[in-house]
Write a protein that holds these residues in place. Structure first.
Motif, short mmCIF file in Angstrom:
data_model
loop_
_atom_site.label_atom_id
_atom_site.label_comp_id
_atom_site.label_asym_id
_atom_site.label_seq_id
_atom_site.Cartn_x
_atom_site.Cartn_y
_atom_site.Cartn_z
N GLN A 240 42.71 94.64 54.68
CA GLN A 240 44.04 94.46 55.29
C GLN A 240 44.84 93.44 54.48
N THR B 66 39.03 106.22 55.26
CA THR B 66 40.05 105.70 56.18
C THR B 66 40.73 104.46 55.59
N HIS C 131 43.07 105.60 52.89
CA HIS C 131 44.36 106.14 53.36
C HIS C 131 45.30 105.03 53.81
N ASP C 132 44.73 104.00 54.47
CA ASP C 132 45.56 102.86 54.90
C ASP C 132 46.17 102.15 53.68
#
Lengths: 331, 297
Positions: free
Chosen positions: B28, B58, B61-62
């Motif tokens: 993140q 996943t 993709h983020d």
């Protein structure tokens, strides 16, 4: 199952042939092969004599050109390939894709074996070299369990050669930079790990030390013996404990699983040790010949003789042997 | 605009065994960082399964949604059939580019229509002829193997191949069947108990004189030094500078590389600050044709 033995020089080649090797492997006197040690290997004239000696006695000869040339070095490696073709070796043992590409184009009839330095540890990797460079055999790194070797043999497009006896590389061959990290020179770019010019044996008041380019690899009390300072067999401090963090000085010995290697379809068993003496090569070849003959003639009754283990044990690093990665718990 | 402004920054896969939550938080933060290209996946040990391939997809993709180019990296040492099957899935997918870290991945990738691949630094490409061969099979980007020096790199005609240089982080020096972290705890690999999760920055292997030498990371052996090639930011042959993650100072390092490429900070000041932000010795020896461990000022 073929027995492939090391020929560091002409006397070793002759004793290996006489002791029953099915094939011998050799190198030229330069950095084109992975045993680039002073006083070792063959001139072209000696190669010619060796090839004649071996082939006239039904023994094949392989030439190892199994290091990695940089752009400007490539002509020397290509020259080695040409020499091999000219002298009619039975196979070239290659690692570098550029050298293989050259050999395929220039000498399409020359047999290529993928060197252990080619680092192929799976059927997919072996089959890459089979499809792209038409290799006829692959020598695989000493990292697979016996079950994984069996799987690879079953799924490979070409016959598989494995290591049967000798010094144990703990790291995947062709992908170990420990020596070049410490010295600048290693197996891939120079054909040797821990090159002699960086090795130092030093007596202190209480200890005998071995150093590699200044790095302390091991130290023992004065009356003990200490091995050649290859990094993976040194003693280091990890979590406040000092010990053989990677591996002890020991040699690979597959006598106890030879029948199994035969049963899973391994095509050839290789003995490491071009840097060893002719006497060593003779003794190891004799033991391995006798053992493989027993495997071939009486596979169900194959038993390792104490005398074989005794002989190989005495010739081993630190007088110790191991099954290495073939045995899962070693891992 | 000078060439150095066009240099991209990439982030190598995490070499250590970090837990799931930390890994998610880490990426993140990566999404908000100046990193351009992110390599994802487990490249050291297939037993580490804190994240599945689906989890990595996943995260990928983020990151893509945050504007990053995402690459899936394959395992470096392939031994088991199960490992080949995961690798096949990675090579078959079309969402992300693939970094091949051993010849198995190259072989699998050449079997699919979209066969382009990035050659990881552990593929042995030492000369033009080897590079050309792989180019003919789909190689589009090349992560320079550690042993190459600057002069050796300049001997290559790269053509349209993008050149990525490992520019910050520990060097991956060797792989083995044996897990050395488990060995340190008197365990075999099959009974490791995932003990490498105790060492999120690897486990120091010092000489008997207590000098930094190597770092154990499961089946991988790394350099004790941090390789620093910030100096190559002005080398025209280099398109991408790669940073290898560590927990302690990763985002500080990324920020410093970014400031230097944007010319907000000089290379000299960048070097000074980089040296200050790591507790480990630094090296650049390979680049200067010396021992890998050496530092050439």
């Amino acid at each position: 199952m073929e027995l492939v033995c090391p020929a560091g020089n002409l006397p070793s080649l002759k004793v290996a042939v006489k002791a029953g090797a099915d094939a011998v492997y050799m190198g030229l006197q330069n950095a084109t092969n992975a045993r680039h040690f002073a006083g070792l290997n063959f001139t072209e004239k000696q190669m010619t004599q060796g090839i004649e000696f071996a082939q006239s006695r039904g023994c094949k000869v392989f030439l190892a050109v199994n290091t990695y040339p940089y752009c400007h070095d490539l002509p020397t490696w290509q020259q080695a390939v040409d020499t091999a073709a000219e002298l009619k070796v039975d196979a070239l043992i290659l690692a570098d894709m550029g050298v293989m590409d050259y050999a395929c184009e220039k000498h399409p009839d020359l047999n290529i074996h993928l060197s252990v330095q080619g680092s192929a540890t799976s059927a997919a990797a072996v089959n890459f070299f089979a499809e792209q460079f038409n290799i006829k055999r692959a020598v695989i790194p000493r990292v697979l369990s016996i079950k994984q070797v069996a799987h690879l043999v079953n799924n490979s497009l070409v016959p598989i050669e494995v290591f049967g006896f000798g010094s144990l590389c703990v790291m995947v061959e062709g992908r170990c930079l420990l020596s070049s990290y410490a010295t600048g020179l290693g197996p891939n770019n120079h054909g040797a790990c821990s090159p002699a010019e960086f090795v130092e044996w030093k007596n202190t008041d209480s200890h005998l030390e071995t150093r590699l380019n200044g790095i302390l690899i091991d130290q023992v009390a004065k009356d003990e013996s200490v091995g050649y300072p290859v990094i993976c067999k040194g003693r280091y401090q990890v979590n406040d404990q000092i010990g053989y963090a990677i591996e002890e000085p020991t040699s690979l010995n597959t006598l106890s699983i030879l029948a199994e290697l035969k049963a899973i379809g391994v095509a050839a068993v290789k003995v490491e040790g071009r840097q060893r003496s002719p006497a060593y090569v003779r003794q190891v070849t004799e033991v391995m010949r006798a053992a493989i003959d027993d495997c071939l003639t009486r596979p169900d009754k194959y038993v390792v003789k104490d005398s074989w283990n005794q002989t190989l044990g005495d010739l081993s690093e630190g007088q110790q042997t191991t099954l290495g990665a073939y045995y899962r718990n070693w891992q | 605009m000078t060439k150095q402004n066009t240099k991209k920054l990439s982030l190598a896969p995490i070499p250590y065994f970090w837990d799931r939550d930390y890994t998610h938080q880490f990426y993140q933060q990566v999404a908000q960082s100046p990193i351009d290209i992110v390599y994802l996946g487990e490249v050291v040990c297939s037993k580490r399964r804190a994240l599945s391939l689906q989890d990595w997809m996943t995260i990928g993709h983020d990151l893509q949604a945050a504007g990053k180019q995402v690459v899936l990296s394959t395992l470096s040492l392939v031994e088991a059939a199960s490992e080949l099957s995961v690798m096949t899935k990675i090579c078959q997918q079309g969402d992300f580019m693939v970094e091949a870290n051993d010849m198995s991945a190259v072989q699998l990738r050449t079997k699919f229509e979209s066969n382009a691949f990035i050659a990881g630094s552990s593929l042995n490409i030492y000369n033009q002829r080897s590079l050309d061969k792989l180019k003919s099979l789909g190689l589009s980007r090349w992560v320079l193997p550690h042993e190459h020096n600057q002069q050796a790199l300049h001997a290559f005609d790269l053509g349209n191949v993008e050149l990525e240089l490992p520019a910050w982080g520990r060097l991956s020096l060797a792989y083995s069947a044996r897990c050395f972290t488990a060995r340190t705890h008197n365990r075999s690999k099959d009974q490791c108990g995932f003990v490498c999760d105790q060492y999120p920055d690897g486990l120091a292997m010092k000489t008997q004189e207590q000098k930094d030498f190597l770092v154990i990371n499961g089946i991988q052996t790394q350099s004790g030094t941090i390789q620093n090639h910030l100096e190559a930011i002005n080398d025209d042959a280099v398109d991408i500078l790669r940073i290898t993650p560590q927990q302690n100072n990763c985002f500080e390092v990324i920020a410093l590389f970014d400031q230097v490429r944007k010319q907000q900070l000089s290379v000299t000041d960048g070097q000074k600050q980089l040296t200050e932000c790591t507790v480990h010795p630094i090296s650049n020896g390979y680049w200067h044709q010396k021992a890998g461990k050496d530092w050439v000022a």
